[in-house]
Design a protein around this motif. Structure first.
Motif, mmCIF file in Angstrom:
data_model
loop_
_atom_site.group_PDB
_atom_site.id
_atom_site.type_symbol
_atom_site.label_atom_id
_atom_site.label_comp_id
_atom_site.label_asym_id
_atom_site.label_seq_id
_atom_site.Cartn_x
_atom_site.Cartn_y
_atom_site.Cartn_z
ATOM 1 N N SER A 1 -3.443 -9.603 9.980
ATOM 2 C CA SER A 1 -2.441 -10.181 9.081
ATOM 3 C C SER A 1 -1.437 -9.131 8.608
ATOM 4 C CB SER A 1 -3.116 -10.822 7.869
ATOM 5 O OG SER A 1 -3.876 -11.944 8.251
ATOM 6 N N LEU A 2 -1.914 -7.911 8.416
ATOM 7 C CA LEU A 2 -1.020 -6.829 7.995
ATOM 8 C C LEU A 2 -0.065 -6.427 9.115
ATOM 9 C CD1 LEU A 2 -3.464 -4.526 5.965
ATOM 10 C CD2 LEU A 2 -1.438 -5.689 5.074
ATOM 11 N N GLY A 3 -0.556 -6.501 10.349
ATOM 12 C CA GLY A 3 0.284 -6.133 11.490
ATOM 13 C C GLY A 3 0.760 -4.695 11.395
ATOM 14 N N SER A 4 2.075 -4.500 11.506
ATOM 15 C CA SER A 4 2.640 -3.149 11.472
ATOM 16 C C SER A 4 2.515 -2.490 10.105
ATOM 17 C CB SER A 4 4.116 -3.192 11.883
ATOM 18 O OG SER A 4 4.856 -3.998 10.977
ATOM 19 N N LYS A 5 2.176 -3.281 9.084
ATOM 20 C CA LYS A 5 2.006 -2.732 7.728
ATOM 21 C C LYS A 5 0.636 -2.088 7.536
ATOM 22 C CE LYS A 5 5.159 -6.053 5.560
ATOM 23 N NZ LYS A 5 5.274 -7.167 4.580
ATOM 24 N N ILE B 1 0.080 -3.128 -3.677
ATOM 25 C CA ILE B 1 -1.086 -3.717 -3.003
ATOM 26 C C ILE B 1 -0.642 -4.425 -1.728
ATOM 27 C CG2 ILE B 1 -2.962 -5.397 -3.201
ATOM 28 C CD1 ILE B 1 -2.902 -4.816 -6.257
ATOM 29 N N ALA B 2 -1.198 -3.977 -0.587
ATOM 30 C CA ALA B 2 -0.804 -4.532 0.719
ATOM 31 C C ALA B 2 -1.662 -5.721 1.130
ATOM 32 C CB ALA B 2 -0.889 -3.447 1.793
ATOM 33 N N VAL C 1 -14.365 -1.562 10.280
ATOM 34 C CA VAL C 1 -13.050 -1.884 10.844
ATOM 35 C C VAL C 1 -11.899 -1.266 10.042
ATOM 36 C CG1 VAL C 1 -11.458 -3.792 11.346
ATOM 37 C CG2 VAL C 1 -13.880 -4.030 11.879
ATOM 38 N N LEU C 2 -12.019 -1.258 8.725
ATOM 39 C CA LEU C 2 -10.894 -0.860 7.865
ATOM 40 C C LEU C 2 -10.777 0.649 7.639
ATOM 41 C CD1 LEU C 2 -11.157 -3.645 5.122
ATOM 42 C CD2 LEU C 2 -9.511 -3.533 6.994
ATOM 43 N N ASP C 3 -11.908 1.340 7.601
ATOM 44 C CA ASP C 3 -11.875 2.775 7.304
ATOM 45 C C ASP C 3 -11.016 3.526 8.319
ATOM 46 O OD1 ASP C 3 -13.512 2.244 5.203
ATOM 47 O OD2 ASP C 3 -15.284 3.263 5.987
ATOM 48 N N GLY C 4 -10.110 4.336 7.818
ATOM 49 C CA GLY C 4 -9.226 5.115 8.684
ATOM 50 C C GLY C 4 -7.984 4.367 9.120
ATOM 51 N N LYS C 5 -7.957 3.052 8.844
ATOM 52 C CA LYS C 5 -6.794 2.235 9.228
ATOM 53 C C LYS C 5 -5.914 1.924 8.018
ATOM 54 C CE LYS C 5 -8.306 1.653 13.509
ATOM 55 N NZ LYS C 5 -8.935 0.389 13.889
ATOM 56 N N LYS D 1 -1.559 4.541 4.551
ATOM 57 C CA LYS D 1 -0.986 4.555 3.206
ATOM 58 C C LYS D 1 -0.988 3.169 2.559
ATOM 59 C CE LYS D 1 2.009 8.554 3.973
ATOM 60 N NZ LYS D 1 3.410 9.070 3.949
ATOM 61 N N SER D 2 -1.361 2.141 3.341
ATOM 62 C CA SER D 2 -1.388 0.769 2.816
ATOM 63 C C SER D 2 -2.593 0.587 1.903
ATOM 64 C CB SER D 2 -1.451 -0.228 3.965
ATOM 65 O OG SER D 2 -0.316 -0.099 4.798
ATOM 66 N N LYS D 3 -2.346 0.236 0.658
ATOM 67 C CA LYS D 3 -3.430 0.113 -0.324
ATOM 68 C C LYS D 3 -4.067 -1.279 -0.267
ATOM 69 C CE LYS D 3 -1.527 3.566 -3.475
ATOM 70 N NZ LYS D 3 -2.499 4.587 -3.002
ATOM 71 N N VAL D 4 -5.361 -1.278 -0.021
ATOM 72 C CA VAL D 4 -6.129 -2.525 0.083
ATOM 73 C C VAL D 4 -7.162 -2.582 -1.040
ATOM 74 C CG1 VAL D 4 -7.871 -3.740 1.469
ATOM 75 C CG2 VAL D 4 -5.793 -2.865 2.557
ATOM 76 N N VAL D 5 -7.306 -3.757 -1.638
ATOM 77 C CA VAL D 5 -8.316 -4.001 -2.663
ATOM 78 C C VAL D 5 -9.511 -4.676 -2.004
ATOM 79 C CG1 VAL D 5 -8.852 -5.304 -4.760
ATOM 80 C CG2 VAL D 5 -6.625 -4.172 -4.519
ATOM 81 N N MET D 6 -10.719 -4.181 -2.278
ATOM 82 C CA MET D 6 -11.941 -4.795 -1.744
ATOM 83 C C MET D 6 -12.766 -5.367 -2.885
ATOM 84 S SD MET D 6 -13.498 -2.540 1.407
ATOM 85 C CE MET D 6 -14.719 -3.809 1.800
#
Length: 359
Positions: A155-159, A224-225, A188-192, A163-168
Protein backbone atom coordinates in the motif's frame (compact mmCIF):
# COMPACT_ATOMS: atom_id res chain seq x y z
CA UNK A 1 -27.26 -34.80 52.04
CA UNK A 2 -30.32 -34.98 49.82
CA UNK A 3 -28.08 -35.55 46.77
CA UNK A 4 -26.37 -38.48 48.49
CA UNK A 5 -29.68 -40.19 49.25
CA UNK A 6 -30.99 -39.68 45.74
CA UNK A 7 -27.67 -40.81 44.27
CA UNK A 8 -27.69 -44.02 46.31
CA UNK A 9 -31.24 -44.79 45.24
CA UNK A 10 -30.38 -44.09 41.65
CA UNK A 11 -27.40 -46.48 41.78
CA UNK A 12 -29.64 -49.24 43.22
CA UNK A 13 -32.22 -48.70 40.49
CA UNK A 14 -29.54 -48.64 37.79
CA UNK A 15 -28.09 -51.96 38.97
CA UNK A 16 -31.48 -53.67 38.97
CA UNK A 17 -32.37 -52.21 35.54
CA UNK A 18 -29.01 -53.26 34.10
CA UNK A 19 -29.79 -56.88 34.94
CA UNK A 20 -32.91 -56.65 32.75
CA UNK A 21 -31.36 -54.68 29.87
CA UNK A 22 -30.58 -56.34 26.56
CA UNK A 23 -27.09 -56.36 25.07
CA UNK A 24 -26.83 -53.57 22.52
CA UNK A 25 -29.80 -51.69 24.00
CA UNK A 26 -28.76 -47.99 23.88
CA UNK A 27 -30.59 -47.24 27.09
CA UNK A 28 -28.46 -49.74 28.96
CA UNK A 29 -25.15 -49.25 27.09
CA UNK A 30 -24.86 -45.51 27.78
CA UNK A 31 -25.07 -44.63 31.45
CA UNK A 32 -25.04 -40.91 30.71
CA UNK A 33 -25.34 -38.58 27.75
CA UNK A 34 -22.21 -36.91 29.15
CA UNK A 35 -20.23 -39.82 27.71
CA UNK A 36 -20.32 -37.93 24.40
CA UNK A 37 -20.12 -34.36 25.60
CA UNK A 38 -17.59 -31.95 24.10
CA UNK A 39 -16.92 -28.59 25.74
CA UNK A 40 -16.16 -25.44 23.73
CA UNK A 41 -14.68 -22.41 25.49
CA UNK A 42 -14.07 -19.22 23.50
CA UNK A 43 -12.17 -16.17 24.80
CA UNK A 44 -14.28 -13.09 24.18
CA UNK A 45 -17.40 -11.64 22.63
CA UNK A 46 -15.81 -8.37 21.47
CA UNK A 47 -14.22 -10.09 18.47
CA UNK A 48 -17.32 -10.82 16.39
CA UNK A 49 -16.05 -14.04 14.83
CA UNK A 50 -16.40 -16.15 17.97
CA UNK A 51 -20.13 -15.78 18.56
CA UNK A 52 -21.19 -15.30 14.94
CA UNK A 53 -19.05 -17.97 13.27
CA UNK A 54 -16.80 -20.20 15.40
CA UNK A 55 -19.41 -21.36 17.89
CA UNK A 56 -22.25 -22.23 15.47
CA UNK A 57 -19.89 -23.71 12.86
CA UNK A 58 -18.18 -25.92 15.45
CA UNK A 59 -21.50 -27.04 16.87
CA UNK A 60 -22.88 -27.93 13.42
CA UNK A 61 -19.79 -29.93 12.45
CA UNK A 62 -19.77 -31.91 15.68
CA UNK A 63 -23.44 -32.81 15.15
CA UNK A 64 -22.70 -33.85 11.55
CA UNK A 65 -19.84 -36.10 12.66
CA UNK A 66 -21.51 -37.49 15.77
CA UNK A 67 -25.30 -37.25 15.91
CA UNK A 68 -25.49 -38.24 19.58
CA UNK A 69 -22.71 -35.91 20.72
CA UNK A 70 -23.53 -32.86 22.81
CA UNK A 71 -21.67 -29.54 22.83
CA UNK A 72 -21.45 -27.50 26.04
CA UNK A 73 -20.48 -23.88 25.33
CA UNK A 74 -19.24 -20.86 27.28
CA UNK A 75 -17.54 -17.56 26.47
CA UNK A 76 -14.99 -15.97 28.83
CA UNK A 77 -15.95 -12.41 27.81
CA UNK A 78 -12.29 -11.41 27.96
CA UNK A 79 -11.83 -12.58 31.56
CA UNK A 80 -9.11 -15.20 32.22
CA UNK A 81 -10.39 -15.92 35.74
CA UNK A 82 -13.87 -16.49 34.37
CA UNK A 83 -12.49 -18.93 31.80
CA UNK A 84 -10.75 -20.89 34.55
CA UNK A 85 -14.12 -21.18 36.32
CA UNK A 86 -15.67 -22.34 33.05
CA UNK A 87 -13.11 -25.14 32.79
CA UNK A 88 -14.11 -26.27 36.30
CA UNK A 89 -17.76 -26.17 35.25
CA UNK A 90 -17.02 -28.27 32.17
CA UNK A 91 -15.25 -30.84 34.35
CA UNK A 92 -18.29 -30.97 36.65
CA UNK A 93 -20.56 -31.45 33.63
CA UNK A 94 -18.52 -34.49 32.61
CA UNK A 95 -17.16 -33.38 29.24
CA UNK A 96 -14.84 -35.92 27.63
CA UNK A 97 -13.06 -33.47 25.31
CA UNK A 98 -12.52 -29.76 25.90
CA UNK A 99 -11.83 -27.40 22.99
CA UNK A 100 -10.48 -24.11 24.30
CA UNK A 101 -9.35 -20.83 22.81
CA UNK A 102 -7.45 -19.42 25.76
CA UNK A 103 -8.05 -15.87 26.94
CA UNK A 104 -4.63 -16.12 28.62
CA UNK A 105 -2.51 -19.01 27.38
CA UNK A 106 -0.28 -19.12 30.47
CA UNK A 107 -2.95 -18.53 33.11
CA UNK A 108 -5.08 -21.40 31.77
CA UNK A 109 -2.26 -23.96 32.19
CA UNK A 110 -3.26 -25.19 35.67
CA UNK A 111 -6.91 -25.51 34.63
CA UNK A 112 -5.93 -27.60 31.62
CA UNK A 113 -3.75 -29.79 33.86
CA UNK A 114 -6.71 -30.33 36.18
CA UNK A 115 -8.94 -31.31 33.24
CA UNK A 116 -6.36 -33.74 31.88
CA UNK A 117 -5.92 -35.26 35.35
CA UNK A 118 -9.67 -36.02 35.19
CA UNK A 119 -9.18 -37.90 31.93
CA UNK A 120 -10.33 -35.09 29.63
CA UNK A 121 -8.60 -34.55 26.29
CA UNK A 122 -7.88 -30.90 25.48
CA UNK A 123 -7.73 -29.30 22.03
CA UNK A 124 -6.24 -25.80 21.80
CA UNK A 125 -8.29 -23.77 19.33
CA UNK A 126 -6.85 -20.80 17.42
CA UNK A 127 -4.50 -19.99 20.33
CA UNK A 128 -1.88 -22.45 21.62
CA UNK A 129 -2.59 -22.81 25.32
CA UNK A 130 0.07 -24.00 27.75
CA UNK A 131 -0.19 -27.33 29.53
CA UNK A 132 -0.77 -30.95 28.44
CA UNK A 133 -2.75 -30.22 25.28
CA UNK A 134 -3.53 -33.17 22.98
CA UNK A 135 -3.89 -31.18 19.74
CA UNK A 136 -3.88 -27.67 18.33
CA UNK A 137 -5.65 -26.19 15.32
CA UNK A 138 -5.07 -22.70 13.99
CA UNK A 139 -3.58 -20.81 11.09
CA UNK A 140 0.09 -20.20 10.39
CA UNK A 141 0.22 -17.11 12.57
CA UNK A 142 3.70 -15.95 11.60
CA UNK A 143 2.45 -16.06 8.01
CA UNK A 144 -0.53 -13.89 9.07
CA UNK A 145 1.88 -11.24 10.34
CA UNK A 146 3.95 -11.48 7.17
CA UNK A 147 0.84 -10.99 5.04
CA UNK A 148 -0.08 -7.94 7.11
CA UNK A 149 3.40 -6.47 6.80
CA UNK A 150 3.57 -7.09 3.06
CA UNK A 151 0.12 -5.58 2.53
CA UNK A 152 1.31 -2.46 4.35
CA UNK A 153 4.42 -2.23 2.16
CA UNK A 154 2.36 -2.81 -0.98
CA UNK A 155 0.00 0.00 0.00
CA UNK A 156 2.90 2.35 0.71
CA UNK A 157 4.48 1.58 -2.65
CA UNK A 158 7.29 4.03 -3.40
CA UNK A 159 6.70 5.68 -0.01
CA UNK A 160 8.08 2.58 1.74
CA UNK A 161 11.51 3.85 2.77
CA UNK A 162 13.65 3.52 5.88
CA UNK A 163 12.56 7.07 6.79
CA UNK A 164 8.82 6.29 6.55
CA UNK A 165 7.39 6.27 10.07
CA UNK A 166 5.02 3.39 10.79
CA UNK A 167 2.91 2.89 13.92
CA UNK A 168 2.49 -0.71 15.16
CA UNK A 169 -0.46 -1.60 17.40
CA UNK A 170 -0.05 -5.24 18.40
CA UNK A 171 -2.41 -7.66 20.10
CA UNK A 172 -2.53 -8.76 23.73
CA UNK A 173 0.73 -10.31 24.96
CA UNK A 174 -1.33 -12.86 26.94
CA UNK A 175 -2.34 -14.33 23.57
CA UNK A 176 0.58 -16.31 22.06
CA UNK A 177 -0.79 -15.57 18.58
CA UNK A 178 -0.13 -11.87 19.14
CA UNK A 179 3.60 -12.53 19.44
CA UNK A 180 3.55 -14.60 16.26
CA UNK A 181 1.68 -11.93 14.29
CA UNK A 182 4.18 -9.37 15.58
CA UNK A 183 7.14 -11.56 14.62
CA UNK A 184 5.79 -12.09 11.10
CA UNK A 185 5.17 -8.38 10.61
CA UNK A 186 8.67 -7.51 11.79
CA UNK A 187 10.09 -10.15 9.42
CA UNK A 188 8.72 -8.12 6.53
CA UNK A 189 8.85 -4.52 7.82
CA UNK A 190 12.22 -4.36 9.58
CA UNK A 191 14.78 -2.57 7.43
CA UNK A 192 12.09 -1.41 4.99
CA UNK A 193 10.38 1.27 7.12
CA UNK A 194 10.95 3.02 10.42
CA UNK A 195 8.73 1.48 13.11
CA UNK A 196 8.61 4.68 15.12
CA UNK A 197 5.95 3.74 17.68
CA UNK A 198 4.96 0.26 18.86
CA UNK A 199 2.50 -0.65 21.61
CA UNK A 200 -0.07 -3.32 22.53
CA UNK A 201 -3.73 -2.51 21.94
CA UNK A 202 -4.83 -5.54 24.02
CA UNK A 203 -7.26 -6.55 21.22
CA UNK A 204 -9.51 -3.64 22.31
CA UNK A 205 -10.63 -0.88 19.96
CA UNK A 206 -10.68 1.66 22.79
CA UNK A 207 -7.12 0.89 23.89
CA UNK A 208 -5.90 0.89 20.27
CA UNK A 209 -7.54 4.28 19.75
CA UNK A 210 -5.75 5.66 22.81
CA UNK A 211 -2.40 4.28 21.62
CA UNK A 212 -2.93 5.78 18.17
CA UNK A 213 -3.71 9.14 19.71
CA UNK A 214 -0.48 8.93 21.73
CA UNK A 215 1.47 8.06 18.57
CA UNK A 216 0.05 11.09 16.75
CA UNK A 217 1.03 13.33 19.67
CA UNK A 218 4.54 11.85 19.78
CA UNK A 219 5.28 11.69 16.05
CA UNK A 220 3.07 14.36 14.53
CA UNK A 221 0.07 13.75 12.28
CA UNK A 222 1.94 14.56 9.06
CA UNK A 223 4.87 12.27 9.87
CA UNK A 224 2.92 8.99 10.02
CA UNK A 225 3.14 6.99 6.76
CA UNK A 226 1.09 3.97 7.78
CA UNK A 227 -0.36 1.93 10.64
CA UNK A 228 -0.05 -1.76 11.40
CA UNK A 229 -3.06 -2.97 13.38
CA UNK A 230 -3.01 -6.63 14.41
CA UNK A 231 -6.76 -7.08 13.91
CA UNK A 232 -9.90 -5.44 12.53
CA UNK A 233 -11.42 -4.71 15.93
CA UNK A 234 -8.49 -2.49 16.87
CA UNK A 235 -8.36 -1.06 13.34
CA UNK A 236 -11.87 0.30 13.90
CA UNK A 237 -10.70 2.34 16.90
CA UNK A 238 -7.57 3.44 15.06
CA UNK A 239 -9.53 4.51 11.98
CA UNK A 240 -11.75 6.73 14.15
CA UNK A 241 -8.71 8.33 15.76
CA UNK A 242 -7.07 8.95 12.37
CA UNK A 243 -10.25 10.56 11.08
CA UNK A 244 -10.51 12.76 14.16
CA UNK A 245 -6.92 13.91 13.63
CA UNK A 246 -7.58 14.72 9.99
CA UNK A 247 -5.33 11.92 8.73
CA UNK A 248 -6.56 10.19 5.56
CA UNK A 249 -5.16 8.10 2.74
CA UNK A 250 -2.55 6.15 4.72
CA UNK A 251 -2.42 2.34 4.90
CA UNK A 252 -4.07 0.61 7.86
CA UNK A 253 -3.91 -3.17 8.21
CA UNK A 254 -6.20 -5.58 10.05
CA UNK A 255 -7.10 -9.24 10.51
CA UNK A 256 -10.16 -11.50 10.84
CA UNK A 257 -12.07 -10.15 7.82
CA UNK A 258 -14.77 -8.71 10.07
CA UNK A 259 -17.67 -7.15 8.20
CA UNK A 260 -16.82 -3.69 9.53
CA UNK A 261 -13.22 -4.20 8.37
CA UNK A 262 -14.32 -5.20 4.88
CA UNK A 263 -16.58 -2.15 4.74
CA UNK A 264 -13.69 0.11 5.78
CA UNK A 265 -11.58 -1.42 3.01
CA UNK A 266 -14.34 -0.65 0.50
CA UNK A 267 -14.56 2.91 1.85
CA UNK A 268 -10.79 3.38 1.80
CA UNK A 269 -10.26 3.93 5.53
CA UNK A 270 -8.55 0.54 5.94
CA UNK A 271 -6.22 -0.90 3.33
CA UNK A 272 -6.22 -4.63 4.10
CA UNK A 273 -7.23 -7.45 6.39
CA UNK A 274 -6.32 -11.14 6.69
CA UNK A 275 -8.99 -13.71 6.01
CA UNK A 276 -8.72 -16.84 8.11
CA UNK A 277 -11.66 -18.88 6.90
CA UNK A 278 -13.66 -19.71 10.01
CA UNK A 279 -15.40 -22.82 8.69
CA UNK A 280 -12.26 -24.87 7.90
CA UNK A 281 -10.85 -24.03 11.33
CA UNK A 282 -14.05 -24.85 13.20
CA UNK A 283 -14.50 -28.02 11.13
CA UNK A 284 -10.92 -29.11 11.84
CA UNK A 285 -11.37 -28.56 15.59
CA UNK A 286 -14.62 -30.52 15.57
CA UNK A 287 -12.99 -33.43 13.71
CA UNK A 288 -10.08 -33.51 16.17
CA UNK A 289 -12.48 -33.39 19.12
CA UNK A 290 -14.68 -36.21 17.81
CA UNK A 291 -11.67 -38.37 16.95
CA UNK A 292 -10.27 -37.90 20.45
CA UNK A 293 -13.70 -38.60 21.95
CA UNK A 294 -13.98 -41.84 19.99
CA UNK A 295 -10.39 -42.92 20.61
CA UNK A 296 -9.37 -42.55 16.98
CA UNK A 297 -5.97 -41.43 15.73
CA UNK A 298 -5.37 -37.75 14.87
CA UNK A 299 -2.04 -38.32 13.11
CA UNK A 300 -3.50 -37.74 9.65
CA UNK A 301 -5.13 -34.51 10.84
CA UNK A 302 -2.45 -32.90 13.03
CA UNK A 303 0.58 -33.46 10.83
CA UNK A 304 2.81 -30.73 12.28
CA UNK A 305 4.28 -30.23 15.76
CA UNK A 306 4.50 -26.93 17.64
CA UNK A 307 5.99 -26.26 21.06
CA UNK A 308 3.80 -24.31 23.47
CA UNK A 309 4.99 -21.70 25.98
CA UNK A 310 5.20 -24.43 28.62
CA UNK A 311 7.47 -26.57 26.44
CA UNK A 312 4.81 -29.12 25.46
CA UNK A 313 5.19 -30.49 21.95
CA UNK A 314 1.69 -30.44 20.49
CA UNK A 315 0.41 -32.21 17.33
CA UNK A 316 -0.88 -29.33 15.23
CA UNK A 317 -3.03 -28.63 12.20
CA UNK A 318 -2.21 -25.29 10.59
CA UNK A 319 -4.38 -23.72 7.90
CA UNK A 320 -3.43 -21.10 5.29
CA UNK A 321 -4.45 -17.42 5.72
CA UNK A 322 -5.22 -15.06 2.82
CA UNK A 323 -4.59 -11.33 2.51
CA UNK A 324 -7.67 -9.33 1.49
CA UNK A 325 -7.66 -5.92 -0.18
CA UNK A 326 -10.27 -4.08 -2.19
CA UNK A 327 -9.08 -5.96 -5.28
CA UNK A 328 -9.98 -9.47 -4.06
CA UNK A 329 -13.03 -9.04 -1.81
CA UNK A 330 -15.16 -10.76 -4.47
CA UNK A 331 -12.79 -13.70 -4.75
CA UNK A 332 -12.48 -14.32 -1.00
CA UNK A 333 -15.14 -13.44 1.55
CA UNK A 334 -17.93 -13.10 -1.03
CA UNK A 335 -16.93 -16.22 -2.99
CA UNK A 336 -16.84 -18.21 0.27
CA UNK A 337 -20.28 -16.82 1.19
CA UNK A 338 -18.94 -15.36 4.40
CA UNK A 339 -20.77 -12.18 3.44
CA UNK A 340 -23.09 -11.24 0.61
CA UNK A 341 -22.75 -8.08 -1.46
CA UNK A 342 -25.88 -6.86 0.35
CA UNK A 343 -24.21 -7.41 3.72
CA UNK A 344 -21.26 -5.26 2.72
CA UNK A 345 -22.93 -2.70 0.50
CA UNK A 346 -25.42 -1.06 2.83
CA UNK A 347 -26.65 2.42 1.93
CA UNK A 348 -23.67 4.01 3.67
CA UNK A 349 -21.26 2.10 1.44
CA UNK A 350 -23.30 1.93 -1.79
CA UNK A 351 -21.28 4.57 -3.65
CA UNK A 352 -17.93 3.07 -2.55
CA UNK A 353 -19.14 -0.42 -3.49
CA UNK A 354 -20.04 0.74 -6.97
CA UNK A 355 -16.61 2.32 -7.37
CA UNK A 356 -15.00 -0.91 -6.17
CA UNK A 357 -16.97 -2.97 -8.69
CA UNK A 358 -18.98 -4.84 -6.09
CA UNK A 359 -22.34 -3.60 -7.37
Amino acid sequence: MRRVVIGTAAVSMALSMAACGKAGDKSSDSSSSDNKTIGLLLPDSVTTRYEKFDHPLFDAKVKALCSDCKVEYANAAGDAAKQAQQVSSMITKGVKVLVISAQDSAAIKSSIQTAVDKGIKVVAYDRLAQGPVSAYVSFDNVKVGELQGQALLDSLGSKATTKSKVVMINGDDADPNAGQFKKGAHNVLDGKVDIAYEQSGLWKDTVAAQKMSAAITQLGAKKIAGVYSANDGMAGGIANTLKGAGIAGIPLTGQDAELAGIQRIVAGTQSSTVYKAFKPEADAAAQLAVNLLEGKSIKDLATQTLTSGSGTKVPSQLLTPVSVTKANIKDTVIADKLYTVADICTSEYAKACKAAGLQ
